[in-house]
Scaffold this active site. Structure first.
Site, short mmCIF file in Angstrom:
data_model
loop_
_atom_site.label_atom_id
_atom_site.label_comp_id
_atom_site.label_asym_id
_atom_site.label_seq_id
_atom_site.Cartn_x
_atom_site.Cartn_y
_atom_site.Cartn_z
N SER A 149 -4.83 3.71 -2.31
CA SER A 149 -4.07 4.41 -1.09
C SER A 149 -4.80 5.09 -0.32
O SER A 149 -5.50 4.63 0.62
CB SER A 149 -2.92 5.26 -1.91
OG SER A 149 -1.82 5.66 -0.97
N ASP A 205 4.06 -4.03 -1.30
CA ASP A 205 3.93 -2.64 -1.12
C ASP A 205 5.36 -1.85 -0.78
O ASP A 205 5.75 -2.17 0.33
CB ASP A 205 2.88 -2.24 -0.43
CG ASP A 205 2.09 -1.07 -0.46
OD1 ASP A 205 2.86 0.17 -0.50
OD2 ASP A 205 1.02 -0.78 -0.67
N HIS A 248 2.88 -0.77 -4.38
CA HIS A 248 2.17 0.14 -4.32
C HIS A 248 1.26 0.32 -5.48
O HIS A 248 -0.07 0.61 -5.49
CB HIS A 248 2.47 1.55 -3.81
CG HIS A 248 1.29 2.48 -3.31
ND1 HIS A 248 0.38 1.87 -2.02
CD2 HIS A 248 1.11 3.48 -3.31
CE1 HIS A 248 -0.23 2.88 -1.61
NE2 HIS A 248 -0.12 3.85 -2.39
#
Length: 803
Positions: A671, A744, A778
């Protein structure tokens, strides 16, 4: 000419084909696989009286088949339209019950075949436990009798869990308020088959609004219809004997709160119009209080569509917000209203006003207190004592106050005024206990309250318990954990008079386990659980927290692991892996503080590089990467410089210990850590390669702020452009492994970010590899994908770092 064009297309297609690899799923080498493919210990849930515990078992990973289900993505949620529960749920597959003072684990009888359990909820008297079971066609409600360890089904597969936990206990311990699918529910619309009747049109009113780049928004009328369909429920009262009575007709129920005395039920419903730019929690809503029989008492709040919001992390909606019941009163509502119109830019003496409103709401609400900063919450005690907090992001300040709820005119007393990022000054959190309404309130004994703190200091972590006197407003230390080779977490105080405390103790090689400690008796420790270490192969790995300085003097730290069997005397030069995640601060002191504990259990996961200690790598995990902006300077004004300085300091520190070949260093992150990794490879020559997972690389695609950046692109375009690896792709010459989940669901990190960045790198001749993990969000969940990810990383590091 035609021949030349045909040949060009052939060559282009040929090179394109060469660039792709049609891989089947791979598994990492045995030393990594042995750690990754382990059996997870059960999670533990205890009753209030600490008589029984529930042991919940689940698989270590999901499977790709778990992810390969029907899915609707609407208004910021993802649900399975067949089963009517979130498609992201991780299910429990078995339950056992154990007396806390015993050792026998009793298998729960009567569970469904191949159980998929979620939404576990103890009854107010701790004698029963509700849970949901997801079948192939829907969600059922079940109840577990704790004493007999027997489970019973209460409803068919018609529970609506699309908005989370679908049930609540009433105070009689016999009745449950349950959201059920309407009996006349219509089929969902198929957007792919139904022809549109017109274009999609959106308008702007001309007002400024800085919304985040939310994923999974509604896109058309079919989406609107399907969203209304999936969240509409009928409310039933279901008895534990299985009888069900309709309580409320079908509506878009989004929240149910029962008053502490059980005489009122506050229901919030989502209203129209819906939005295509913000998620459901910013849709219009209406909140109504009913009595326990379902008679409407009062409409207590109506919130309009909230698409327009001022700039800044302290911005809030206008009107009533955070409406809930006061825990220490039978039926009193508490809510907050902004005095600055929700706009942090407005200059006012007080930001928020807190109100109290007694049922049945025949009188107007009265002011409890006004807060100079944004309201943070209240822990209720009694008529004369409550603890209130407020905070402000720009200054990172948080204040804690003592207030008298019965005398609003009495000036709040400031108990604590600090930078909330200054962990060394954290006084701890006030301990609570259940009152006669089964609600958490301040634990008050003889005018004393109790604080449990994490105990981070410059010399290590030493959790503590303080006794706080409301008359003197001073604290007295009752207990400090003195472990230097273990980590002790103080969970809660069980008996304030005898000093019995529930704790969790672990070490780098001992799995976390629960104990009862008597803080009034030295060395009085009673074990409750005895979970074993599933990672025996790395239990003796050298692990320490190292501290070092950035060249500007900022203190940094990281957890250093040496390879399995490493001989410190020989100091062989090994490759180094650094895993990190940047964090923004407003002052150097807070940025230099460490919350790492070398005695925390070594739990390898795909979220770090720890697996690679089995492959001859030195690993610096959770390396400090502070980005500091003091005074009027914002952290991101000097993002790249500080990023590189952090990395250089980390490498220098480990190199000074004599363990590494500094020409063989890799960096990785997930991330924002992936964003960090791409920038480090772009703007420094410190690394041989890097691994970036599920990142955002073009900040112009998140133009109204990202991470801790509140300014928009048009205010500081140079900051957005300088920080974007995509904008600087021509400078990237270092091997980079890019990984992203195909689905995601995190704001700003949509999969397109990696795809477009890889296209730029490929077009500019940079050595990059892109791996898109099918069906993943994610965070990665499927075993097939995680094991393949570890294989990809292992192959990449062997090629670009070790060799």
């Amino acid at each position: 000419m035609k021949l030349k064009v045909t040949l060009f297309l052939f060559l282009t297609l040929g090179f394109s084909a060469i660039a792709q690899e049609n891989l089947t799923y791979q598994k990492p080498s045995k030393s990594i696989l042995d750690l990754a493919d382990y059996e997870r210990a059960p999670s533990v849930s205890m009753d209030t009286k600490k008589e029984y515990m529930l042991l919940s078992y689940r698989n270590t990973y999901k499977t790709l088949d778990d992810l390969n289900q029907d899915e609707l993505r609407l208004a910021g949620i993802r649900i399975n339209p067949v089963t009517n529960i979130s498609s992201t749920v991780t299910y429990i597959n078995n339950l056992k019950v154990r007396k806390i003072n015993g050792t026998e684990e009793v298998q729960v009888a009567g569970l469904p075949a191949n159980p998929r359990i979620s939404n576990i909820l103890w009854s107010p008297n701790d004698k029963k436990i509700l849970f949901s079971h997801t079948t192939s066609t829907g969600v059922e409600l079940w109840v577990l009798d704790v004493a007999t360890a027997k489970a019973t089904k209460l409803t068919e597969a018609n529970v609506n869990a699309n908005l989370g936990n679908p049930f609540s206990w009433l105070l009689d311990n016999e009745t449950i308020l349950v959201k059920m699918l309407p009996k006349n529910r219509q089929p969902l619309l198929d957007s792919k088959k139904d022809l549109p009747t017109g274009p999609i049109v959106s308008n702007t009113s001309g007002e400024k609004s800085q919304n985040r780049t939310y994923p999974d928004m509604l896109k058309n009328k079919n989406d609107e219809a399907n969203f209304e369909n999936i969240i509409t429920s009928e409310l039933y009262k279901v008895n534990i004997n299985g009888t069900a009575t309709l309580f409320k007709e079908a509506a878009m129920f989004a929240g149910e709160r029962i008053s502490p005395d059980g005489n009122y039920i506050m229901l919030t419903t989502i209203q129209k119009p819906f939005s295509y730019v913000v998620p459901l929690f910013r849709f219009p809503s209406k909140t109504v209080v009913y009595d326990s029989r379902g008679k409407e008492i009062k409409v207590v709040n109506e919130v309009p569509l909230n698409e327009i919001i001022p700039k800044g992390f302290m911005a809030v909606q206008k009107g009533k917000r955070e409406m809930t019941w006061r825990n220490d009163k039978p039926a009193t509502l508490v809510y907050v209203s902004a005095l600055d119109e929700g706009n942090p830019a407005n200059k006012v003496d007080f930001r928020d006003e807190v109100f109290l409103w007694d049922a049945p709401f025949t009188n107007e609400a009265t002011t409890l207190v006004k807060t100079p900063q944004r309201f943070g919450g209240i822990t209720w005690g009694n008529d004369a004592i409550a603890i209130l907090s407020d905070s402000w992001y720009d200054t990172r300040n948080v204040k804690t106050y003592l207030i008298n709820p019965s005398t609003p005119s009495q000036q709040p007393k400031v108990l604590n005024d600090r930078n909330y990022q200054d962990v060394y000054s954290d006084p701890g959190s006030f301990e609570t206990r259940k009152n006669e309404y089964n609600k958490n309130v301040l634990a008050i004994e003889n005018n004393n309250a109790y604080l449990i703190g994490d105990g981070f200091t410059k010399d290590g972590q030493f959790p503590f318990i303080d006794e706080f006197n409301f008359k003197t407003l001073k604290s007295k230390r009752l207990y400090t954990s003195s472990y230097k080779d273990k980590k002790e977490d103080l969970i809660e105080i069980e008996d304030f008079k005898t000093g019995k405390v529930l704790v969790m103790i672990q070490s780098k090689s001992d799995y976390p386990n629960y104990y009862f400690r008597n803080i009034k008796k030295q060395n009085s420790l009673t074990p409750i659980t005895s979970f074993k270490n599933p990672f025996e192969s790395i239990k003796n790995v050298s692990k320490e927290v190292i501290k070092y300085k950035r060249k500007d003097g900022v203190e940094l730290s990281g957890t250093l692991y040496l390879p399995v069997g490493y001989d410190k005397a020989k100091k062989e030069k090994m490759p180094l892996l650094i895993w990190a995640y940047p964090a923004e601060y407003k002052d150097r002191n807070s940025a230099g503080q460490s919350t790492q504990n070398p005695n925390e259990f070594t739990f390898p996961s795909y979220g770090s590089f720890v697996y690679w200690v089995t492959k001859g790598y030195v690993v610096l995990d959770d390396a400090s990467f502070p980005i500091i902006g003091e005074g009027t300077t914002e952290p991101n004004d000097n993002f790249i410089t500080q990023l590189v300085d952090n990395a250089e300091a980390a490498i220098n520190a480990v190199d000074a210990l004599g363990y590494i070949n500094r020409k063989k260093v890799a960096v990785g992150g997930h991330s924002y850590g992936a964003f960090m990794t791409a920038n480090l490879l772009t703007h420094s020559n410190l690394f041989a390669c890097g691994i970036a997972r599920s990142g955002a690389y073009n900040r112009t695609l998140t133009p109204f702020g990202f991470q801790s950046e509140q300014r928009n692109y048009w205010e500081v375009p140079e900051v957005y452009n300088t920080m974007s690896p995509f904008m600087n792709a021509d400078k990237m010459k270092t091997p980079l492994l890019l990984v992203h989940g195909e689905a995601d669901n995190n704001p700003g990190t949509f999969t397109l970010q990696t795809e477009r960045y890889f296209q730029a790198l490929k077009g500019l001749g940079a050595p990059a590899r892109m791996v898109i993990l099918p069906k993943e969000s994610h965070g990665y969940a499927a075993k097939e994908n995680i094991l393949h990810l570890l294989w990809e990383q292992d192959q990449f590091l062997e090629k670009n770092l070790k060799n």
